[in-house]
Design a protein around this motif. Structure first.
Motif, PDB file in Angstrom:
ATOM      1  N   UNK A 108       0.708  -1.158  -0.057  1.00 45.96           N
ATOM      2  CA  UNK A 108       0.063  -0.048  -0.066  1.00 45.96           C
ATOM      3  C   UNK A 108       0.960   1.351  -0.067  1.00 45.96           C
ATOM      4  N   UNK A 109       1.843   1.256   0.792  1.00 46.15           N
ATOM      5  CA  UNK A 109       2.782   2.466   0.921  1.00 46.15           C
ATOM      6  C   UNK A 109       3.389   2.605  -0.410  1.00 46.15           C
ATOM      7  N   UNK A 110       3.842   1.597  -1.121  1.00 45.60           N
ATOM      8  CA  UNK A 110       4.450   1.638  -2.333  1.00 45.60           C
ATOM      9  C   UNK A 110       3.478   2.465  -3.458  1.00 45.60           C
ATOM     10  N   UNK A 111       2.635   1.815  -3.402  1.00 46.16           N
ATOM     11  CA  UNK A 111       1.447   1.939  -4.217  1.00 46.16           C
ATOM     12  C   UNK A 111       1.143   3.638  -4.157  1.00 46.16           C
ATOM     13  N   UNK A 112       0.837   3.980  -2.872  1.00 48.13           N
ATOM     14  CA  UNK A 112       0.491   5.153  -2.652  1.00 48.13           C
ATOM     15  C   UNK A 112       1.274   6.359  -3.164  1.00 48.13           C
ATOM     16  N   UNK A 113       2.819   5.943  -2.757  1.00 54.14           N
ATOM     17  CA  UNK A 113       3.871   6.745  -3.113  1.00 54.14           C
ATOM     18  C   UNK A 113       3.998   7.122  -4.463  1.00 54.14           C
ATOM     19  N   UNK A 114       3.550   6.162  -5.300  1.00 58.74           N
ATOM     20  CA  UNK A 114       3.792   6.334  -6.734  1.00 58.74           C
ATOM     21  C   UNK A 114       2.516   7.208  -6.999  1.00 58.74           C
ATOM     22  N   UNK A 115       1.364   7.101  -6.440  1.00 58.97           N
ATOM     23  CA  UNK A 115       0.229   7.850  -6.939  1.00 58.97           C
ATOM     24  C   UNK A 115       0.668   9.234  -6.318  1.00 58.97           C
ATOM     25  N   UNK A 116       1.221   9.486  -5.259  1.00 54.03           N
ATOM     26  CA  UNK A 116       1.466  10.840  -4.640  1.00 54.03           C
ATOM     27  C   UNK A 116       2.426  11.645  -5.674  1.00 54.03           C
ATOM     28  N   UNK A 118       2.547  12.069  -8.404  1.00 49.83           N
ATOM     29  CA  UNK A 118       1.853  12.624  -9.592  1.00 49.83           C
ATOM     30  C   UNK A 118       2.155  11.830 -10.737  1.00 49.83           C
ATOM     31  N   UNK A 119       2.803  12.702 -11.732  1.00 47.95           N
ATOM     32  CA  UNK A 119       3.084  12.248 -13.086  1.00 47.95           C
ATOM     33  C   UNK A 119       3.959  10.927 -12.869  1.00 47.95           C
ATOM     34  N   UNK A 120       4.655  10.630 -11.819  1.00 42.28           N
ATOM     35  CA  UNK A 120       5.754   9.751 -11.623  1.00 42.28           C
ATOM     36  C   UNK A 120       5.055   8.304 -11.745  1.00 42.28           C
ATOM     37  N   UNK A 121       3.692   8.456 -11.532  1.00 44.42           N
ATOM     38  CA  UNK A 121       2.853   7.258 -11.725  1.00 44.42           C
ATOM     39  C   UNK A 121       3.201   6.786 -12.886  1.00 44.42           C
ATOM     40  N   UNK A 122       3.588   7.549 -13.915  1.00 45.71           N
ATOM     41  CA  UNK A 122       3.528   7.170 -15.464  1.00 45.71           C
ATOM     42  C   UNK A 122       4.915   6.250 -15.358  1.00 45.71           C
TER      43      UNK A 122
ATOM     44  N   UNK B  59       1.577  -5.320  -6.207  1.00 47.75           N
ATOM     45  CA  UNK B  59       0.544  -4.338  -5.779  1.00 47.75           C
ATOM     46  C   UNK B  59      -1.118  -5.147  -5.720  1.00 47.75           C
ATOM     47  N   UNK B  60      -0.849  -6.489  -6.407  1.00 52.38           N
ATOM     48  CA  UNK B  60      -2.061  -7.349  -5.993  1.00 52.38           C
ATOM     49  C   UNK B  60      -2.987  -7.130  -7.436  1.00 52.38           C
ATOM     50  N   UNK B  90      -5.289   2.445 -10.515  1.00 52.29           N
ATOM     51  CA  UNK B  90      -4.502   2.060  -9.210  1.00 52.29           C
ATOM     52  C   UNK B  90      -4.988   2.525  -7.940  1.00 52.29           C
ATOM     53  N   UNK B  91      -5.692   3.778  -8.218  1.00 48.81           N
ATOM     54  CA  UNK B  91      -6.248   4.287  -6.945  1.00 48.81           C
ATOM     55  C   UNK B  91      -7.513   3.384  -6.473  1.00 48.81           C
ATOM     56  N   UNK B  92      -7.948   2.899  -7.365  1.00 43.87           N
ATOM     57  CA  UNK B  92      -9.207   1.965  -7.016  1.00 43.87           C
ATOM     58  C   UNK B  92      -8.428   0.592  -6.221  1.00 43.87           C
ATOM     59  N   UNK B  93      -7.466   0.189  -6.770  1.00 52.95           N
ATOM     60  CA  UNK B  93      -6.840  -0.724  -6.331  1.00 52.95           C
ATOM     61  C   UNK B  93      -6.479  -0.526  -4.802  1.00 52.95           C
ATOM     62  N   UNK B  94      -5.846   0.532  -4.621  1.00 51.91           N
ATOM     63  CA  UNK B  94      -5.304   1.028  -3.274  1.00 51.91           C
ATOM     64  C   UNK B  94      -6.355   1.090  -2.218  1.00 51.91           C
TER      65      UNK B  94
END
Lengths: 130, 130
Positions: A108-116, A118-122, B59-60, B90-94
């Motif tokens: 969760x933390x990892x994924x959240x970090x990606x999301x936060x 922003x564009x780095x999610x890409x 990330x599941x 991704x957000x939904x998954x989170x």
DNA sequence: GTCTCGACTTACGTTAACGTCAAGTTTTCT
DNA sequence: AGAAAACTTGACGTTAACGTAAGTCGAGAC
């Protein structure tokens, strides 16, 4: 509820499960209702066991594990070794659950970090470019 | 590593997966390596995708979900709608993961409570008595 | 008598992500 | 050349916990 015996339908409503589930548990030897002719009749004991099974499921115990725990219990030995084993099993399960939770938390933390970021999610979803 | 192409074996070692897994992903259209005669040759692009797939698994994400995300990405639209969808997914998954974790946490607390109350553990595993 | 209802049994279907042969082909080593 | 290695494509097996369909049966209702 006649003399504390219930039909399969009543059981289903009381515990919110399907008939299939009750028959399945029976096939797995988790419960063993009486028979009146063809029909199943569930006693108080059956209800107790079912309750435990469902509780066990919430704890993540597999049906097979629950069967073993219930059998241990049934064998009597109320005050001795068997009880310890039950507790032991529960303790182990607890440890597993905690680990599972920790792994989940990490992801969760990892994924959240990606999301936060922003564009780095890409970047996370971009195949390595030239 | 010849001109950036790798055999299936090299891939397996590099990513710690089995050949079966790579072929499986291919069958599922997640990766599509070149062929030199019969043999598969994995390009940089394939490696990129595999890396993402494995990350997604952590990330599941289910394989099917990853396939869709990868396809979305491939369709170009780099700067537009598609990206939003990826982020959305991704957000939904989170959210799912967090809920899952919360449920797990609840179950853990419950079970721990049972354990901590010592002998009361028995009560948890005792069929309703008279 | 017949219809319908609920319960019963039997048994195959479902889902995910591969594992595990089996058998054939090709490449590599000696 | 001949065997061993490595690759290939099927295709069935695995696990958990039921879902679902098909066909049967006894008990009331009409």
């Amino acid at each position: 509820m006649d003399q504390d015996l219930m039909t399969i339908r009543e059981m289903c409503e009381a515990f919110d499960v399907t008939p299939r589930t009750l028959r399945f548990y029976e096939a797995k030897e988790l419960i063993s209702p009486f028979r009146e002719g063809q029909k199943r009749l569930y006693s108080r004991r059956d209800r107790g066991r079912l309750k435990l099974i469902l509780r066990g499921k919430r704890f993540g115990f597999a049906l097979e594990e629950m069967r073993q725990l219930l059998n241990l219990y049934d064998r009597g030995d109320q005050k001795g070794e068997q009880l310890k084993r039950t507790i032991e099993a529960a303790r182990e399960r607890l440890a597993q659950m905690e680990q599972q939770r920790d792994e989940l938390t990490e992801a969760i933390d990892e994924l959240r970090a990606q999301l936060e970021s922003g564009a780095e999610m890409l970047a996370a979803f971009r195949p390595a470019a030239e």
